[in-house]
Design a protein around this motif. Structure first.
Motif: not given
Ligand SMILES: NC(=O)c1ccc[n+]([C@@H]2O[C@H](COP(=O)([O-])OP(=O)(O)OC[C@H]3O[C@@H](n4cnc5c(N)ncnc54)[C@H](OP(=O)(O)O)[C@@H]3O)[C@@H](O)[C@H]2O)c1
Length: 326
Positions: A151-152, A172, A176, A191, A237, A262, A264, A314
């Motif tokens: 997502g992000v 992974s 993707k 990776y 993040i 960060v 947001w 994932r």
């Molecule tokens: N800091 C902020 O302000 C902020 C804002 C928004 C989101 N976030 C955080 O950013 C993170 C990602 O959010 P998202 O909405 O982008 O989620 P997402 O779409 O699920 O993306 C997360 C990515 O992490 C990788 N990953 C590696 N190990 C994983 C596991 N055990 N379970 C799930 N994913 C795993 C996956 O990519 P691969 O399979 O390619 O490894 C997955 O595509 C979350 O922790 C969320 O809370 C933070």
């Protein structure tokens, strides 16, 4: 109204579809007829009771959404009934109606549908402010995005390109990585199959990367810390892998490396002008065709828990959306 209800802390499969009273717009507030809601990792953490903020039970999760203004409270003049808007109320978006501060809503850019708008603010907003305000990413620098098909991550690839960086997408699976490449990534690293540190070294002729965007955490964070260029910035993040990395300070010292947090969501109250200016730039980039939001799956409201399960396991690429009318 119909709403997804969290009656007790637990996993997403404990969520139920039920009835809840329609919200009422207080002074300075509006209510929305929700058309679609974005599905976020934070929703899972919130339902588990492990998020930074903890709402009173029972509540409806749903961090962000898009819809039409249904009612306006006393003193509201910036929007009118029927306006198409998107907003990040924090909770309550997995429901037919939600209330929010009127000052928090954004107009949906011309030509953007509700499903796309529902998944726009959090991911693009996070990536934009992370790379600009926190990472000071400059044109010509190299950006490494972890979880680049998620997502992000995918939005960080696009924002990095819009800012003029060379973008290395790391993820992974080949599915993707293909997606990240279709959204502008210059190079890709799997990776799981490749050694991340060696692959970065090869792609950068040994120089390392200037900025790392890390929504994954765990062992990958440790590996990238050793793949940074002089004066590199590691943007913290999130921890989708479930492990908060421990940073070895000696790596920071020898290469002038900064590890930068960060959050947001806090910009809305801490730096509201920065928050809105960031959104304005994103809306401009969208209107110029420089952003191509990717919604890979749409779920009806009754299946919001399944949508969170896909994210958690994932399997998701780009963004997942709950469409209230589906
Ligand atoms: N800091 C902020 O302000 C902020 C804002 C928004 C989101 N976030 C955080 O950013 C993170 C990602 O959010 P998202 O909405 O982008 O989620 P997402 O779409 O699920 O993306 C997360 C990515 O992490 C990788 N990953 C590696 N190990 C994983 C596991 N055990 N379970 C799930 N994913 C795993 C996956 O990519 P691969 O399979 O390619 O490894 C997955 O595509 C979350 O922790 C969320 O809370 C933070």
């Amino acid at each position: 109204m119909r709403a997804i209800l969290c009656n007790d802390w637990g996993e997403p499969d404990t969520l139920v579809l039920g009835e809840a009273p329609s919200p009422v717009a207080g002074p300075g507030e509006v209510t929305l007829r929700v058309r679609a809601a974005g599905v976020n990792f934070a929703d899972i953490v919130l339902v588990r009771g492990q998020y930074q903020e903890k709402p009173d039970l029972p509540f409806s999760p749903g961090l962000e959404c898009a819809g039409e203004i249904l009612t306006v409270g006393e003193g509201v003049s910036n929007v009118a009934v029927g306006d198409r808007v998107m907003v990040v109320p924090g909770v309550g978006a997995f429901a037919e109606e939600v209330s929010t501060k009127a000052s928090d809503v954004f107009a949906i850019p011309e030509g953007m549908d509700f499903d796309t708008a529902a998944a726009f603010p959090v991911a693009y907003g996070t990536s934009h402010l992370a790379l600009t305000d926190r990472g000071a990413l400059k044109a010509g620098e190299t950006l490494l995005v972890l979880g680049a098909g998620g997502g992000v991550g995918l939005t960080a690839v696009e924002c990095g390109k819009a800012l003029g960086a060379t973008v290395i997408a790391a993820a992974s699976t080949s599915e993707k990585l293909d997606l990240a490449q279709a959204h502008g990534a210059d190079h890709v690293i799997n990776y799981v199959d490749e050694d991340l540190r060696a692959a970065v070294r090869k792609l950068t002729d040994g120089a390392g990367v200037d900025v790392v965007y890390d929504p994954v955490g765990g062992d990958l964070s440790k590996a990238v810390l050793r793949s940074m260029a002089w004066s590199g910035r590691l943007l913290v993040i999130g921890f989708a892998a479930g492990e908060v990395p421990q940073i070895a300070a000696n790596y920071l010292l020898v290469k002038n490396i900064s590890v930068v947090g960060v959050y947001w969501g806090a910009y809305k109250t801490k730096e509201p002008e920065t928050y809105r200016a960031s959104f304005d730039e994103l809306a401009k980039w969208y209107s110029e065709g420089r952003l191509k939001p990717h919604v890979s799956q749409v779920f009806p409201l009754a299946q919001a828990a399944e949508a969170l399960g896909v994210l958690e396991s994932r399997q998701a690429t780009g963004r997942l959306v709950v469409d209230i009318d589906a």
